[in-house]
Design an enzyme around this catalytic site. Structure first.
Site, short mmCIF file in Angstrom:
data_model
loop_
_atom_site.label_atom_id
_atom_site.label_comp_id
_atom_site.label_asym_id
_atom_site.label_seq_id
_atom_site.Cartn_x
_atom_site.Cartn_y
_atom_site.Cartn_z
CG ASN A 47 0.90 3.53 -3.69
OD1 ASN A 47 1.44 3.06 -4.38
ND2 ASN A 47 -0.16 2.88 -2.54
CG HIS A 79 2.89 -1.93 -3.77
ND1 HIS A 79 2.32 -1.84 -3.60
CD2 HIS A 79 4.51 -1.59 -2.13
CE1 HIS A 79 1.90 -0.84 -2.66
NE2 HIS A 79 3.51 -0.24 -1.65
NE ARG A 114 -7.49 -1.21 4.06
CZ ARG A 114 -7.52 -0.78 4.97
NH1 ARG A 114 -8.15 -1.09 5.80
NH2 ARG A 114 -6.75 0.32 5.91
NE ARG A 146 -7.86 1.33 -1.87
CZ ARG A 146 -7.51 1.67 -1.07
NH1 ARG A 146 -7.09 2.49 -0.31
NH2 ARG A 146 -6.64 0.10 -0.18
CB CYS A 206 7.23 1.81 -1.44
SG CYS A 206 6.15 1.05 -0.63
CG ASP A 207 3.92 2.89 3.31
OD1 ASP A 207 4.00 2.28 3.06
OD2 ASP A 207 3.21 4.23 4.37
CE1 TYR A 210 -0.16 -3.37 -1.97
CE2 TYR A 210 1.90 -3.19 0.04
CZ TYR A 210 0.24 -3.28 -0.44
OH TYR A 210 -0.52 -1.85 -0.21
P1 NAD Z 1 -7.32 10.63 -0.42
O1 NAD Z 1 -8.41 10.14 -2.25
O2 NAD Z 1 -7.67 10.92 0.73
O3 NAD Z 1 -6.12 12.22 -1.22
C1 NAD Z 1 -6.32 12.27 -2.64
C2 NAD Z 1 -6.22 13.56 -3.36
O4 NAD Z 1 -5.22 13.55 -4.02
C3 NAD Z 1 -7.66 14.34 -2.92
O5 NAD Z 1 -7.87 15.05 -2.34
C4 NAD Z 1 -7.79 13.86 -4.69
O6 NAD Z 1 -8.48 15.31 -5.04
C5 NAD Z 1 -6.40 15.03 -4.88
N1 NAD Z 1 -5.59 14.67 -6.28
C6 NAD Z 1 -6.48 13.27 -7.09
N2 NAD Z 1 -6.10 13.65 -9.03
C7 NAD Z 1 -5.98 14.98 -8.84
C8 NAD Z 1 -4.66 15.22 -9.23
N3 NAD Z 1 -5.08 15.10 -10.20
N4 NAD Z 1 -3.98 16.61 -8.98
C9 NAD Z 1 -4.31 16.91 -7.37
N5 NAD Z 1 -4.35 16.44 -6.22
C10 NAD Z 1 -5.39 15.55 -6.98
O7 NAD Z 1 -6.32 8.66 -0.59
P2 NAD Z 1 -5.97 8.74 0.20
O8 NAD Z 1 -5.95 7.66 0.76
O9 NAD Z 1 -5.37 9.75 0.89
O10 NAD Z 1 -3.92 8.00 -0.44
C11 NAD Z 1 -3.20 8.92 -0.99
C12 NAD Z 1 -2.10 8.70 -2.35
O11 NAD Z 1 -0.88 8.20 -0.63
C13 NAD Z 1 -2.56 6.87 -2.36
O12 NAD Z 1 -2.02 7.59 -4.04
C14 NAD Z 1 -1.76 6.55 -2.55
O13 NAD Z 1 -2.14 5.43 -2.65
C15 NAD Z 1 -0.59 6.89 -1.75
N6 NAD Z 1 0.17 5.84 -0.47
C16 NAD Z 1 1.15 5.99 -0.91
C17 NAD Z 1 2.01 5.12 0.18
C18 NAD Z 1 3.53 4.65 -0.08
O14 NAD Z 1 3.68 3.95 0.75
N7 NAD Z 1 4.04 4.94 -1.52
C19 NAD Z 1 1.23 5.11 1.32
C20 NAD Z 1 0.28 5.60 1.86
C21 NAD Z 1 -0.35 6.26 0.55
C1 G6P Z 2 0.98 0.75 2.30
C2 G6P Z 2 1.23 0.72 0.78
C3 G6P Z 2 0.33 1.96 0.13
C4 G6P Z 2 0.02 1.46 0.31
C5 G6P Z 2 -1.35 1.72 1.58
C6 G6P Z 2 -2.75 1.71 1.38
O1 G6P Z 2 1.19 2.07 3.14
O2 G6P Z 2 2.39 0.74 0.79
O3 G6P Z 2 1.13 2.20 -0.64
O4 G6P Z 2 -1.21 2.95 -0.34
O5 G6P Z 2 -0.65 0.23 2.30
O6 G6P Z 2 -3.65 1.44 2.91
P1 G6P Z 2 -5.14 1.47 3.08
O7 G6P Z 2 -5.01 1.32 4.47
O8 G6P Z 2 -5.19 2.77 1.55
O9 G6P Z 2 -4.86 0.33 2.58
MN MN Z 3 3.62 1.63 -1.21
#
Ligand code: NAD
Ligand code: G6P
Ligand code: MN
Length: 440
Positions: free
Chosen positions: A147, A200, A283, A93, A169-170, A263
């Site tokens: 994501n 987004h 970030r 990232r 998405c949240d 976004y």
């Molecule tokens: P993080 O790195 O703390 O956790 C992600 C985990 O996924 C890690 O432990 C990693 O080892 C694991 N991983 C990676 N590739 C993998 C695979 N192929 N198979 C199994 N596990 C795997 O990240 P985070 O900041 O906690 O975020 C997690 C995800 O959630 C991100 O994609 C982030 O963008 C997403 N997210 C989405 C929303 C939303 O609203 N859509 C909100 C918050 C976070």
């Molecule tokens: C929002 C979005 C997520 C994104 C997150 C990033 O919740 O909807 O898609 O992953 O923000 O947050 P962060 O704290 O990791 O920058």
């Molecule tokens: Mn999102």
């Protein structure tokens, strides 16, 4: 009520403990018999897994719990897969954000070249989860919020159109929480919203209470002055997010008929965003020094003490939308939720094959998208450009095409020229060689 079996994919995520706390808080609405964590990084997951084992033993011993890196154990006998993986984790990232910034281009997790690079990593990871689910629990549903959701959703639309996967998405939920605060409502659920766009990348065009009263005029007046910062905002909120919520005011000024997703600032004000970015501390660094340290620190403390009694783990309250979605599927609640789904005519004057984020009624058969009708030219133009970017990324991944990827980056509204695009693609390709398909 039926008791459910759930696997959290990405068990080592910084969000996992908050989601477990949220699930415990919602057991009456959504009873759980088995909870499993799955991750492909055993060492990272072990910290979260051991801490949650202690927490669950103390607070919900009736739930059978395990964590594993074995897909067969993880995905067998489950009703729901809650997926939040980050392929490449924070070090990648950081590169997604810093490489574009070197060239004066927005460096962001899901928008512009950074989001495209992340998409090229994520598609394979999420498809693998879908395969495991279909192999070991073919009746299960995947609730995916990994994501970049827009690109992942387009890939699954194309490559596994019949898979039981819901992309959500949240961000709209978070903004609606702020709107409710601005309006002095108890909960965002007191509002009925009409929203359309891409992930987004969208706009609210109507917000009413359940009696049908129009809430937009009061919201517009507030956003025109303060963006999405409620007058009662707690001072400690992270500075970078505060800026984003405040910036909604300038986005709103472009179209006073709608209210924007935050976004959109990356597409409409890329120059200002870059000006306000520190190319050496993005970030990703904030999260590594903040949320990641804090969550893993707390989990290590729980393990050392052998108890979670005094742990400061917080309930990720706003993640309860995941339970709403699981309940909608399991109990046929027909709850109205924003999901990322194939357009298929819902937005009348827009590509039927685009993945759009729109209100759906969710029941046991999946989501039924609501009709949006025609959208204005400004939004349609922006969305058309962005959908083309997302489709080109998926083309590039499927075909292993460097050309398509360069086109995607060149077409992104965040990138000023095809020459700059090429420099960024080349550098991103170098650092992503362990994650991207080979490009020719
Ligand atoms: P993080 O790195 O703390 O956790 C992600 C985990 O996924 C890690 O432990 C990693 O080892 C694991 N991983 C990676 N590739 C993998 C695979 N192929 N198979 C199994 N596990 C795997 O990240 P985070 O900041 O906690 O975020 C997690 C995800 O959630 C991100 O994609 C982030 O963008 C997403 N997210 C989405 C929303 C939303 O609203 N859509 C909100 C918050 C976070
Ligand atoms: C929002 C979005 C997520 C994104 C997150 C990033 O919740 O909807 O898609 O992953 O923000 O947050 P962060 O704290 O990791 O920058
Ligand atoms: Mn999102």
């Amino acid at each position: 009520m039926k008791q459910f079996s759930v696997v959290i994919a990405g068990g080592g995520s910084t969000f996992t403990p908050g989601i477990v706390m949220m699930l415990l808080d919602n057991l009456e609405r959504f009873p759980i018999r088995t909870l499993k964590f799955y991750d492909n990084d055993g060492a990272r997951q072990e910290v979260i897994g051991e801490a949650c084992k202690i927490l669950l033993r103390e607070r919900a011993p009736q739930i059978e719990f395990c964590y594993t890196t074995d897909p067969q154990i993880a995905f067998s006998d489950v009703d729901f897969v809650m997926a939040h993986i980050r392929v490449g984790k924070y070090p990648m990232r950081e590169l997604d954000e810093k490489i574009p910034l070197k060239y004066g281009v927005v460096g962001q997790e899901t928008c512009g070249p950074g989001g495209i690079a992340y998409g090229m990593r994520s598609i394979g990871g999420v498809l693998e989860l879908v395969d495991y689910m279909e192999r070991y629990s073919p009746d299960a549903w995947m609730l995916n919020y990994s994501n970049p959701a827009a690109i992942v959703a387009e890939a699954t639309r194309r490559l596994c159109p019949n898979a039981r996967i819901l992309n959500i998405c949240d961000m709209p939920i978070g903004i609606e929480g702020r709107m409710a605060q601005i309006l002095g409502l108890e909960s965002r659920k007191e509002m009925e919203v009409s929203y359309y766009g891409l992930n987004h990348f969208g706009w609210w065009r109507a917000i009413r209470d359940h009696q049908g009263n129009d809430l937009m005029p009061r919201l517009r007046a507030h956003v025109a002055e303060h963006g999405y910062i409620p007058m009662t905002e707690a001072a400690h909120h992270e500075a970078s997010w505060c800026e984003t919520f405040g910036k909604a005011r300038d986005i709103y000024a472009l179209d006073p008929e709608t209210l924007p997703n935050t976004y959109l600032k990356y597409y409409l004000f890329p120059d200002e965003v870059v000006e306000h970015s520190d190319p050496h501390y993005t970030r990703a660094n904030e999260v590594i020094d903040g949320r990641e340290k804090q969550v893993f620190g707390q989990c290590r403390q729980i393990i050392e003490r052998g108890s979670a009694q005094d742990a400061e783990l917080e309930v990720d309250e706003h993640a309860s939308y995941i339970v709403d979605l699981a309940r909608a599927i399991a109990l046929n609640t027909k709850e109205r939720m924003l999901l990322i789904v194939p357009n298929k005519g819902a937005i009348h004057n827009f590509d039927p094959d685009a993945m759009v984020e729109i209100p759906c009624l969710v029941g046991s058969g999946g989501p039924e998208p609501l009709q949006i009708g025609d959208i204005p030219n400004f939004q349609k133009g922006m969305m058309g450009q962005q959908v083309a970017v997302e489709k080109l990324v998926v083309d590039a991944w499927i075909e292993g095409s460097y050309q398509k990827l360069w086109q995607a980056v060149s077409l992104s509204k965040t990138v000023p020229s095809a020459t700059v695009a090429k420099c960024i693609v080349d550098e991103l390709q170098q650092v992503n060689r362990d994650y991207w398909p080979e490009l020719n």
